[in-house]
Design an enzyme around this catalytic site. Structure first.
Site, PDB file in Angstrom:
ATOM      1  N   ARG A  37      18.281   8.890 -25.983  1.00 19.40           N
ATOM      2  CA  ARG A  37      19.445   8.412 -26.744  1.00 19.40           C
ATOM      3  C   ARG A  37      19.279   8.612 -28.245  1.00 19.40           C
ATOM      4  NH1 ARG A  37      20.001   2.540 -24.012  1.00 19.40           N
ATOM      5  NH2 ARG A  37      17.730   2.729 -24.242  1.00 19.40           N
ATOM      6  N   LEU A  72      12.452   5.453 -17.999  1.00 19.69           N
ATOM      7  CA  LEU A  72      13.405   4.456 -18.490  1.00 19.69           C
ATOM      8  C   LEU A  72      12.956   3.048 -18.120  1.00 19.69           C
ATOM      9  CD1 LEU A  72      16.889   6.040 -17.706  1.00 19.69           C
ATOM     10  CD2 LEU A  72      15.762   5.854 -19.924  1.00 19.69           C
ATOM     11  N   TYR A 123      12.404  -9.697 -12.072  1.00 19.24           N
ATOM     12  CA  TYR A 123      12.015  -8.363 -12.528  1.00 19.24           C
ATOM     13  C   TYR A 123      11.489  -7.532 -11.361  1.00 19.24           C
ATOM     14  CZ  TYR A 123       9.620  -4.734 -15.244  1.00 19.24           C
ATOM     15  OH  TYR A 123       9.210  -3.532 -15.761  1.00 19.24           O
ATOM     16  N   LYS A 127      13.045  -4.039  -9.506  1.00 23.62           N
ATOM     17  CA  LYS A 127      12.263  -2.820  -9.304  1.00 23.62           C
ATOM     18  C   LYS A 127      12.178  -2.461  -7.820  1.00 23.62           C
ATOM     19  CE  LYS A 127      11.138  -1.834 -13.563  1.00 23.62           C
ATOM     20  NZ  LYS A 127      11.634  -0.588 -14.201  1.00 23.62           N
ATOM     21  N   LEU A 150       1.043  -2.724 -19.335  1.00 22.43           N
ATOM     22  CA  LEU A 150       0.776  -1.535 -20.137  1.00 22.43           C
ATOM     23  C   LEU A 150       0.247  -1.905 -21.513  1.00 22.43           C
ATOM     24  CD1 LEU A 150       3.961   0.471 -19.168  1.00 22.43           C
ATOM     25  CD2 LEU A 150       1.609   1.123 -18.656  1.00 22.43           C
ATOM     26  N   ARG A 158       6.391  -7.181 -28.805  1.00 24.26           N
ATOM     27  CA  ARG A 158       6.745  -8.047 -27.671  1.00 24.26           C
ATOM     28  C   ARG A 158       5.665  -9.114 -27.546  1.00 24.26           C
ATOM     29  NH1 ARG A 158       8.513  -3.739 -22.879  1.00 24.26           N
ATOM     30  NH2 ARG A 158      10.198  -2.687 -24.043  1.00 24.26           N
TER      31      ARG A 158
END
Length: 269
Positions: A37, A72, A123, A127, A150, A158
């Site tokens: 984007r 994504l 979440y 997934k 990660l 975050r």
């Protein structure tokens, strides 16, 4: 294997940016296309960037590629609502996979360690739903990677993930055996693992890789053949040993047999 092309969807995030770097600097890939984007901060001669809104992707935007890597992903907080979160984490990947079904040999996507559509964790439930619907598409080949937390330098801070990263940094060595899949994983290692899966992964229609497997995937080391010495290359003694017996002229030029054949031919005329 050195003439491959790849498409990376979502090449500006933590894993996506590392993956683009890995692929562009890989001798196996000659073309890497990123659909994102916004512009990338990274540039490379092999790289083509298509700036697109994922709401408006068309079939012409997904050209032939050996692999499509889908990186994504967002958070519910960043998305602003459940609907927007599911749009990024479910709708867009499914749309891209559908467009890619006819022009890509292998679809590789990042999911989550606890992915399960029946999970009580929202979440993981989302997934799990994504994985189920991707499998239903019956893609030529689908690889799902399920990393743990990660680790890496993100562009946005975050707090929850940073705290988890600090905690797991001390706990990781204690997670052994079946618990290894809960160890945090470096984003650059996940990117490298995705490349290894593309080049050397299982050829099954659907394969799921857990975090412990991803942490252990590395490119095979090329074995270098020892150089041939000059003595071995020009070993004249060996040629002498294999020397053929001398030719007997009387055998090769059998005059009596030749004369007999000439007489036979003249009598038939």
């Amino acid at each position: 294997m050195g003439m491959r092309s790849a498409i990376v969807v979502g090449g500006t995030g933590l894993v996506g940016s590392n993956l683009v770097n890995v692929l562009c600097n890989s001798e196996e890939y000659v073309s890497v296309t990123v659909i994102a984007r916004r512009k990338l901060e990274f540039d490379h001669p092999k790289l083509t960037v298509k700036i697109r809104s994922f709401n408006e992707l068309e079939e012409k935007d997904i050209e032939f590629a050996h692999e499509i890597f889908c990186c994504l992903g967002t958070t519910r907080k960043k998305a602003g609502s459940k609907a927007e979160f599911e749009k990024v984490d479910v709708e867009y990947p499914l749309q891209i996979a559908s467009l890619a079904k006819k022009c890509a040999m292998h679809f590789i996507i990042i999911s989550a360690m606890g992915a399960n559509e029946k999970s009580k964790v929202y979440y993981n439930q989302v997934k799990g739903k994504l994985e189920k619907e991707l499998m239903a598409l019956e893609l030529p080949q689908l690889s799902i990677v399920r990393p743990s937390l990660l680790v890496g330098e993100r562009k946005e801070f975050r707090f929850g993930e940073k705290m988890g990263e600090l905690v797991l940094k001390g706990v990781n060595p204690l997670l052994i055996g079946p618990m290894k899949k809960y160890r945090s994983i470096e984003a650059v290692q996940l990117a490298m693992a995705m490349k290894v899966i593309a080049l050397f992964g299982k050829k099954a229609p659907v394969t799921i890789y857990d975090s412990a497997q991803l942490a252990g995937l590395k490119m095979p080391v090329k074995k270098e053949e020892p150089p041939v010495s000059r003595e071995e290359l020009f070993n004249w003694d060996k040629f002498k040993e294999e020397e053929l017996d001398p030719i007997d002229d009387e055998v090769v030029f059998n005059r009596n047999k030749l004369q007999a054949m000439q007489v036979k031919n003249e009598s038939q005329q």
